[in-house]
Design a protein around this motif. Structure first.
Motif, PDB file in Angstrom:
ATOM      1  N   THR A 106      -4.848  -6.035  -9.521  1.00  0.00           N
ATOM      2  CA  THR A 106      -4.344  -7.058  -8.602  1.00  0.00           C
ATOM      3  C   THR A 106      -3.423  -6.357  -7.612  1.00  0.00           C
ATOM      4  OG1 THR A 106      -2.533  -7.608 -10.124  1.00  0.00           O
ATOM      5  CG2 THR A 106      -4.514  -8.967 -10.242  1.00  0.00           C
ATOM      6  N   LEU A 107      -3.561  -6.735  -6.347  1.00  0.00           N
ATOM      7  CA  LEU A 107      -2.765  -6.127  -5.285  1.00  0.00           C
ATOM      8  C   LEU A 107      -2.257  -7.196  -4.331  1.00  0.00           C
ATOM      9  CD1 LEU A 107      -5.093  -3.193  -4.127  1.00  0.00           C
ATOM     10  CD2 LEU A 107      -2.895  -2.934  -5.265  1.00  0.00           C
ATOM     11  N   ASP A 108      -1.096  -6.965  -3.768  1.00  0.00           N
ATOM     12  CA  ASP A 108      -0.600  -7.713  -2.616  1.00  0.00           C
ATOM     13  C   ASP A 108      -0.437  -6.701  -1.496  1.00  0.00           C
ATOM     14  OD1 ASP A 108      -0.484 -10.355  -3.515  1.00  0.00           O
ATOM     15  OD2 ASP A 108       1.477 -10.047  -4.442  1.00  0.00           O
ATOM     16  N   LEU A 109      -1.156  -6.937  -0.395  1.00  0.00           N
ATOM     17  CA  LEU A 109      -1.076  -6.094   0.792  1.00  0.00           C
ATOM     18  C   LEU A 109      -0.357  -6.896   1.860  1.00  0.00           C
ATOM     19  CD1 LEU A 109      -4.840  -5.010   0.794  1.00  0.00           C
ATOM     20  CD2 LEU A 109      -2.936  -3.737  -0.184  1.00  0.00           C
ATOM     21  N   THR A 110       0.859  -6.493   2.214  1.00  0.00           N
ATOM     22  CA  THR A 110       1.666  -7.246   3.159  1.00  0.00           C
ATOM     23  C   THR A 110       1.671  -6.547   4.512  1.00  0.00           C
ATOM     24  OG1 THR A 110       3.073  -7.975   1.346  1.00  0.00           O
ATOM     25  CG2 THR A 110       3.940  -8.265   3.570  1.00  0.00           C
ATOM     26  N   GLY A 111       1.277  -7.299   5.541  1.00  0.00           N
ATOM     27  CA  GLY A 111       1.292  -6.796   6.905  1.00  0.00           C
ATOM     28  C   GLY A 111       2.248  -7.607   7.751  1.00  0.00           C
ATOM     29  N   SER A 112       2.235  -7.369   9.031  1.00  0.00           N
ATOM     30  CA  SER A 112       3.163  -8.062   9.926  1.00  0.00           C
ATOM     31  C   SER A 112       2.791  -9.529  10.122  1.00  0.00           C
ATOM     32  CB  SER A 112       3.231  -7.357  11.275  1.00  0.00           C
ATOM     33  OG  SER A 112       1.951  -7.370  11.891  1.00  0.00           O
ATOM     34  N   GLN A 113       1.506  -9.889   9.932  1.00  0.00           N
ATOM     35  CA  GLN A 113       1.079 -11.264  10.177  1.00  0.00           C
ATOM     36  C   GLN A 113       0.590 -12.000   8.952  1.00  0.00           C
ATOM     37  OE1 GLN A 113      -1.758 -11.177  13.360  1.00  0.00           O
ATOM     38  NE2 GLN A 113      -0.308 -10.318  14.808  1.00  0.00           N
ATOM     39  N   ALA A 114       0.284 -11.279   7.864  1.00  0.00           N
ATOM     40  CA  ALA A 114      -0.264 -11.959   6.690  1.00  0.00           C
ATOM     41  C   ALA A 114      -0.103 -11.101   5.447  1.00  0.00           C
ATOM     42  CB  ALA A 114      -1.751 -12.268   6.909  1.00  0.00           C
ATOM     43  N   THR A 115      -0.194 -11.776   4.311  1.00  0.00           N
ATOM     44  CA  THR A 115      -0.234 -11.100   3.020  1.00  0.00           C
ATOM     45  C   THR A 115      -1.579 -11.385   2.379  1.00  0.00           C
ATOM     46  OG1 THR A 115       2.151 -11.284   2.702  1.00  0.00           O
ATOM     47  CG2 THR A 115       0.829 -10.936   0.733  1.00  0.00           C
ATOM     48  N   LEU A 116      -2.237 -10.324   1.928  1.00  0.00           N
ATOM     49  CA  LEU A 116      -3.526 -10.460   1.278  1.00  0.00           C
ATOM     50  C   LEU A 116      -3.355 -10.253  -0.218  1.00  0.00           C
ATOM     51  CD1 LEU A 116      -5.711  -8.274   3.670  1.00  0.00           C
ATOM     52  CD2 LEU A 116      -5.108 -10.686   3.893  1.00  0.00           C
ATOM     53  N   GLY A 117      -3.921 -11.165  -0.989  1.00  0.00           N
ATOM     54  CA  GLY A 117      -3.942 -11.028  -2.433  1.00  0.00           C
ATOM     55  C   GLY A 117      -5.319 -10.551  -2.859  1.00  0.00           C
ATOM     56  N   VAL A 118      -5.368  -9.468  -3.601  1.00  0.00           N
ATOM     57  CA  VAL A 118      -6.637  -8.890  -4.025  1.00  0.00           C
ATOM     58  C   VAL A 118      -6.751  -9.004  -5.541  1.00  0.00           C
ATOM     59  CG1 VAL A 118      -7.997  -6.764  -4.176  1.00  0.00           C
ATOM     60  CG2 VAL A 118      -6.675  -7.260  -2.106  1.00  0.00           C
ATOM     61  N   SER A 119      -7.903  -9.491  -6.002  1.00  0.00           N
ATOM     62  CA  SER A 119      -8.256  -9.500  -7.425  1.00  0.00           C
ATOM     63  C   SER A 119      -9.551  -8.707  -7.543  1.00  0.00           C
ATOM     64  CB  SER A 119      -8.483 -10.919  -7.927  1.00  0.00           C
ATOM     65  OG  SER A 119      -7.302 -11.672  -7.822  1.00  0.00           O
ATOM     66  N   ALA A 120      -9.526  -7.621  -8.326  1.00  0.00           N
ATOM     67  CA  ALA A 120     -10.682  -6.730  -8.321  1.00  0.00           C
ATOM     68  C   ALA A 120     -10.816  -5.982  -9.644  1.00  0.00           C
ATOM     69  CB  ALA A 120     -10.554  -5.740  -7.169  1.00  0.00           C
ATOM     70  N   LYS A 121     -11.921  -5.232  -9.727  1.00  0.00           N
ATOM     71  CA  LYS A 121     -12.167  -4.362 -10.877  1.00  0.00           C
ATOM     72  C   LYS A 121     -12.471  -2.958 -10.383  1.00  0.00           C
ATOM     73  CE  LYS A 121     -13.566  -7.252 -14.607  1.00  0.00           C
ATOM     74  NZ  LYS A 121     -14.388  -7.255 -15.805  1.00  0.00           N
ATOM     75  N   LEU A 122     -12.056  -1.988 -11.169  1.00  0.00           N
ATOM     76  CA  LEU A 122     -12.342  -0.588 -10.894  1.00  0.00           C
ATOM     77  C   LEU A 122     -13.689  -0.252 -11.514  1.00  0.00           C
ATOM     78  CD1 LEU A 122     -11.290   2.126  -9.778  1.00  0.00           C
ATOM     79  CD2 LEU A 122     -10.204   2.495 -11.989  1.00  0.00           C
ATOM     80  N   GLU A 123     -14.635   0.205 -10.670  1.00  0.00           N
ATOM     81  CA  GLU A 123     -15.991   0.521 -11.113  1.00  0.00           C
ATOM     82  C   GLU A 123     -16.450   1.810 -10.453  1.00  0.00           C
ATOM     83  OE1 GLU A 123     -18.246  -2.779  -9.648  1.00  0.00           O
ATOM     84  OE2 GLU A 123     -17.335  -4.205 -11.024  1.00  0.00           O
TER      85      GLU A 123
END
Length: 114
Positions: free
Chosen positions: A72-89
């Protein structure tokens, strides 16, 4: 038979350790597709146990965690925050992304640089 049982127990005990050995340290090429809008970025992730941090060209703050192969990741930029739910493959991170401010979802992939 006793030797076979012992080997099986050792292999079973080692399996979780191998599952935990995956690392996402290093540079990754990201690709996002949200409602037909595609974007690419390059990020460098640092893993400390289950904790993930990093820097990207576009996003100023990267935080998250890894548990086994789930990321799980939160990528924060100047205009938005992206929440990522993923798997390592196989040296790829594959999952979904949510643009939190707008409630828009899309796909997320990241490929580890060689």
């Amino acid at each position: 038979m006793k030797l076979l049982s012992t080997l099986f127990l050792l292999a079973s005990a080692a399996a979780p350790a191998f599952a935990q050995s995956a690392t996402v340290n290093g540079e990754w090429a990201l690709h996002l597709n949200v409602s037909g809008n595609e974007a690419d970025d390059t990020c460098t992730f640092k893993q400390d146990g289950e904790k993930l941090t990093g820097t990207c060209k576009t996003f100023t703050n990267v935080t998250g965690k890894i548990a086994g192969d789930v990321i799980t990741l939160d990528l924060t930029g100047s205009q938005a925050t992206l929440g990522v739910s993923a798997k390592l493959e196989d040296h790829k991170i594959v999952g979904t992304v949510l643009v939190k401010e707008y409630g828009m979802e899309g796909s997320f992939t990241a490929t580890q640089a060689k």
